[in-house]
Design an enzyme around this catalytic site. Structure first.
Site, mmCIF file in Angstrom:
data_model
loop_
_atom_site.group_PDB
_atom_site.id
_atom_site.type_symbol
_atom_site.label_atom_id
_atom_site.label_comp_id
_atom_site.label_asym_id
_atom_site.label_seq_id
_atom_site.Cartn_x
_atom_site.Cartn_y
_atom_site.Cartn_z
ATOM 1 N N ASP A 12 -0.961 -3.878 -3.446
ATOM 2 C CA ASP A 12 -1.788 -2.694 -3.166
ATOM 3 C C ASP A 12 -3.270 -2.985 -3.371
ATOM 4 O O ASP A 12 -3.641 -4.014 -3.927
ATOM 5 C CB ASP A 12 -1.345 -1.505 -4.030
ATOM 6 C CG ASP A 12 -1.348 -0.199 -3.238
ATOM 7 O OD1 ASP A 12 -2.317 0.046 -2.496
ATOM 8 O OD2 ASP A 12 -0.362 0.576 -3.354
ATOM 9 N N GLU A 60 0.811 -1.235 0.000
ATOM 10 C CA GLU A 60 0.000 0.000 0.000
ATOM 11 C C GLU A 60 0.835 1.271 0.000
ATOM 12 O O GLU A 60 0.624 2.170 0.811
ATOM 13 C CB GLU A 60 -0.953 -0.020 1.208
ATOM 14 C CG GLU A 60 -1.843 -1.250 1.210
ATOM 15 C CD GLU A 60 -2.759 -1.344 2.424
ATOM 16 O OE1 GLU A 60 -2.788 -0.408 3.230
ATOM 17 O OE2 GLU A 60 -3.458 -2.366 2.544
ATOM 18 N N GLU A 101 -5.363 -10.930 -1.637
ATOM 19 C CA GLU A 101 -6.204 -10.810 -0.429
ATOM 20 C C GLU A 101 -7.686 -10.851 -0.798
ATOM 21 O O GLU A 101 -8.475 -10.015 -0.361
ATOM 22 C CB GLU A 101 -5.885 -9.507 0.317
ATOM 23 C CG GLU A 101 -4.423 -9.347 0.696
ATOM 24 C CD GLU A 101 -4.114 -8.061 1.448
ATOM 25 O OE1 GLU A 101 -5.029 -7.429 1.991
ATOM 26 O OE2 GLU A 101 -2.932 -7.683 1.491
HETATM 27 O O1 G3I Z 1 -4.229 -9.154 18.659
HETATM 28 C C1 G3I Z 1 -5.114 -8.166 19.210
HETATM 29 C C2 G3I Z 1 -5.864 -8.721 20.398
HETATM 30 O O2 G3I Z 1 -4.940 -9.012 21.434
HETATM 31 C C3 G3I Z 1 -6.897 -7.695 20.869
HETATM 32 O O3 G3I Z 1 -7.666 -8.246 21.883
HETATM 33 C C4 G3I Z 1 -7.804 -7.292 19.716
HETATM 34 C C5 G3I Z 1 -8.785 -6.193 20.116
HETATM 35 O O4 G3I Z 1 -9.061 -5.316 19.060
HETATM 36 O O5 G3I Z 1 -7.017 -6.801 18.642
HETATM 37 C C6 G3I Z 1 -6.109 -7.764 18.150
HETATM 38 O O6 G3I Z 1 -5.383 -7.208 17.095
HETATM 39 C C7 G3I Z 1 -6.101 -7.026 15.885
HETATM 40 C C8 G3I Z 1 -5.386 -7.825 14.807
HETATM 41 O O7 G3I Z 1 -5.980 -7.579 13.555
HETATM 42 C C9 G3I Z 1 -5.421 -9.332 15.068
HETATM 43 O O8 G3I Z 1 -6.722 -9.798 14.998
HETATM 44 C C10 G3I Z 1 -6.099 -5.550 15.536
HETATM 45 O O9 G3I Z 1 -6.884 -4.841 16.494
HETATM 46 C C11 G3I Z 1 -6.668 -5.346 14.167
HETATM 47 O O10 G3I Z 1 -6.526 -3.981 13.791
HETATM 48 C C12 G3I Z 1 -5.915 -6.202 13.179
HETATM 49 O O11 G3I Z 1 -6.531 -6.047 11.905
HETATM 50 C C13 G3I Z 1 -5.775 -6.499 10.820
HETATM 51 C C14 G3I Z 1 -5.603 -5.362 9.833
HETATM 52 O O12 G3I Z 1 -4.903 -5.848 8.706
HETATM 53 C C15 G3I Z 1 -4.839 -4.202 10.413
HETATM 54 O O13 G3I Z 1 -4.576 -3.249 9.435
HETATM 55 C C16 G3I Z 1 -6.532 -7.633 10.155
HETATM 56 O O14 G3I Z 1 -6.605 -8.758 11.043
HETATM 57 C C17 G3I Z 1 -5.831 -8.032 8.875
HETATM 58 O O15 G3I Z 1 -6.619 -8.987 8.195
HETATM 59 C C18 G3I Z 1 -5.644 -6.798 8.009
HETATM 60 O O16 G3I Z 1 -5.015 -7.153 6.839
HETATM 61 C C19 G3I Z 1 -4.838 -6.109 5.878
HETATM 62 C C20 G3I Z 1 -3.596 -6.441 5.093
HETATM 63 O O17 G3I Z 1 -2.497 -6.585 5.951
HETATM 64 C C21 G3I Z 1 -3.296 -5.377 4.057
HETATM 65 N N1 G3I Z 1 -4.443 -5.147 3.222
HETATM 66 C C22 G3I Z 1 -5.687 -4.871 3.907
HETATM 67 C C23 G3I Z 1 -5.997 -5.987 4.893
HETATM 68 C C24 G3I Z 1 -7.343 -5.781 5.535
HETATM 69 O O18 G3I Z 1 -7.347 -4.639 6.350
#
Ligand code: G3I
Length: 440
Positions: free
Chosen positions: A259, A206, A335
């Site tokens: 991206d 990105e 993705e």
């Molecule tokens: O691990 C913590 C956990 O301890 C806590 O209790 C919980 C409460 O919110 O959060 C957990 O972390 C989360 C993490 O995913 C694991 O589940 C984060 O808050 C959350 O923001 C994070 O989101 C990830 C996101 O990227 C962040 O930008 C998504 O799982 C993941 O699928 C997503 O992936 C991205 C790609 O890397 C890039 N392209 C877009 C895609 C979707 O957003």
């Protein structure tokens, strides 16, 4: 005496517990998953689709990736917690259906390098171990990004407790040299460690806004801190530096720039084309472009095709610049998932999905997979990775708000024990039709 006996007993129990935990799974996953009985004819597949009773881990369910063998790989992203115990339905579904694995979060920079000289390889090492049981390939996601990146990278003093924004306002940001050094160290360390086990890397994720490189105004510190090092007027030098570091660590790695939104945003596709072309001509070997493909059920597949065509045409530039690697440039779908909240329900927080919604979704997945297969036949697209194992394990349940989306090929576990959705059968059917290599 009793005390000593009790202590010995406790010691023995602890020892056997530790031994149990260490024990490797004895199951020969490869033999089970490659069972020839699990290949079905078109008629059998149609019957199973109609019955619609199989779950993702059901031993009789067809293996998704098998239907695409010889054409392209079929991958999936999941959380490290989903492969702790390989006997769960979630884990079996992963092992059975996909031949490329990706960790959705645990190979991102903030996870792997949270503090100076602190490295966290536990999840990635486990991924490598699991892949060795099935022979699946691995995609590393991601070496660089503006999000989920350790904040200390951007500070002059890595131990500074102020936020990066405060450091920016108070003149305490990292210098260009410091940030480059941290980026290079990260990439060298991680790529070297997984040189023999991770085949594909998202080198940077990105880096573009709608039509140019992201700046501070787009929530990224990279371009502004690293700057226009070569003085060519572009602020994408950090991307080039990252690719050069990755290549230096692994000459044979497949290095991708990844991206979103290019599926529908021609200005972004053009910006990606221009940047990659410029770098290829400078001698930076970028092996491909990842289309994240977070699409919606109303996605215009024919428009999306034109965007892939544009990027795929970079293969000519690649072949010209790197004749010894001719044919190596590719597009990857990295993705894929399908937001179902569109049209009149786009902003709803809750919706009860109906059979016709799942049918519509299956039709869209059919259209998409056929379009991808067209590019795979031309040799420019080598994999499609689904961003989640099932409807419950998808970021679309929490973004843009908490709601029950239904983006994936498999139903939620808690209700149906991961029932295969019409979309799953549709994807299998396209594979069967396009490869015809399983018809008995
Ligand atoms: O691990 C913590 C956990 O301890 C806590 O209790 C919980 C409460 O919110 O959060 C957990 O972390 C989360 C993490 O995913 C694991 O589940 C984060 O808050 C959350 O923001 C994070 O989101 C990830 C996101 O990227 C962040 O930008 C998504 O799982 C993941 O699928 C997503 O992936 C991205 C790609 O890397 C890039 N392209 C877009 C895609 C979707 O957003």
């Amino acid at each position: 005496m009793k005390k000593i006996l009790a202590l010995i007993l406790v010691g023995l129990m602890l020892f056997s517990l530790a031994a149990c935990q260490k024990e490797e799974p004895k199951i020969d996953y490869n033999a089970i998953l490659n069972n020839p009985d699990l290949t079905y004819s078109a008629e059998e597949l149609a019957k199973m689709t109609e019955e619609g009773t199989l779950t993702v881990a059901d031993v009789n369910a067809p293996q998704l990736y098998k239907y695409y063998e010889g054409l392209m790989k079929i991958g999936v992203a999941f959380g490290a917690n989903q492969i702790n115990d390989l006997e769960t339905a979630e884990a079996k579904g992963i092992l059975k259906n996909y031949n490329v694995y990706v960790l959705g979060n645990e190979m991102k920079p903030d996870y792997m390098n949270p503090a100076p000289d602190t490295w966290n390889f536990t999840a990635a090492d486990r991924l490598v171990e699991v892949a060795s049981l099935t022979g699946a390939e691995l995609r590393g996601h991601t070496l660089g990004w503006h999000s989920q990146v350790p904040q200390w990278w951007f500070k002059a003093d890595p131990n500074d407790t102020r936020s990066v924004q405060e450091c920016y306002e108070q003149g305490a940001l990292a210098s260009s040299e410091q940030l480059i050094e941290r980026l290079e160290k990260h990439i060298t360390t991680v790529v070297t460690r997984y040189k023999d086990t991770v085949q594909y890397w998202d080198v940077f994720n990105e880096v573009l806004n709608a039509d140019s490189i992201r700046r501070i105004s787009d929530d990224s510190w990279w371009a502004d801190i690293v700057g226009d090092v070569d003085g060519n007027g572009y602020y994408d030098d950090y991307v080039e530096i990252a690719f050069r570091a990755a290549r230096a660590a692994d000459e044979d790695g497949t290095f991708i720039i990844n991206d979103f939104n290019m599926e529908w945003q021609a200005s972004k596709t053009q910006a990606m084309y221009d940047m990659v072309e410029r770098m290829l001509r400078k001698g930076v070997r970028i092996d491909g472009v990842g289309f994240q493909s977070h699409i919606s059920v109303d996605c215009n597949v024919e428009y999306y095709r034109t965007q892939i065509e544009k990027i795929a045409s970079l293969a000519e530039v690649y072949d010209e610049c790197f004749p010894e690697y001719k044919g190596n440039f590719r597009v990857q779908i990295t993705e894929l998932d399908m937001n179902m909240f569109v049209g009149s329900i786009a902003d709803k927080g809750y919706y009860t999905w109906k059979p016709e919604d799942f049918q519509r979704q299956a039709e869209k997945y059919t259209e998409l997979m056929n379009m991808f297969a067209d590019f795979a036949e031309e040799g420019v697209l080598d994999m499609v990775v689904f961003w989640g194992t099932d409807d419950g394990n998808s970021w679309l349940n929490s973004t843009p708000k908490i709601r029950r989306n239904a983006a994936m090929l498999v139903d939620r576990g808690e209700e149906t024990n991961y029932l295969l959705k019409p979309a799953y059968w549709a994807v299998a059917k396209v594979g069967l039709e396009r490869t015809a290599n399983l018809i008995k």
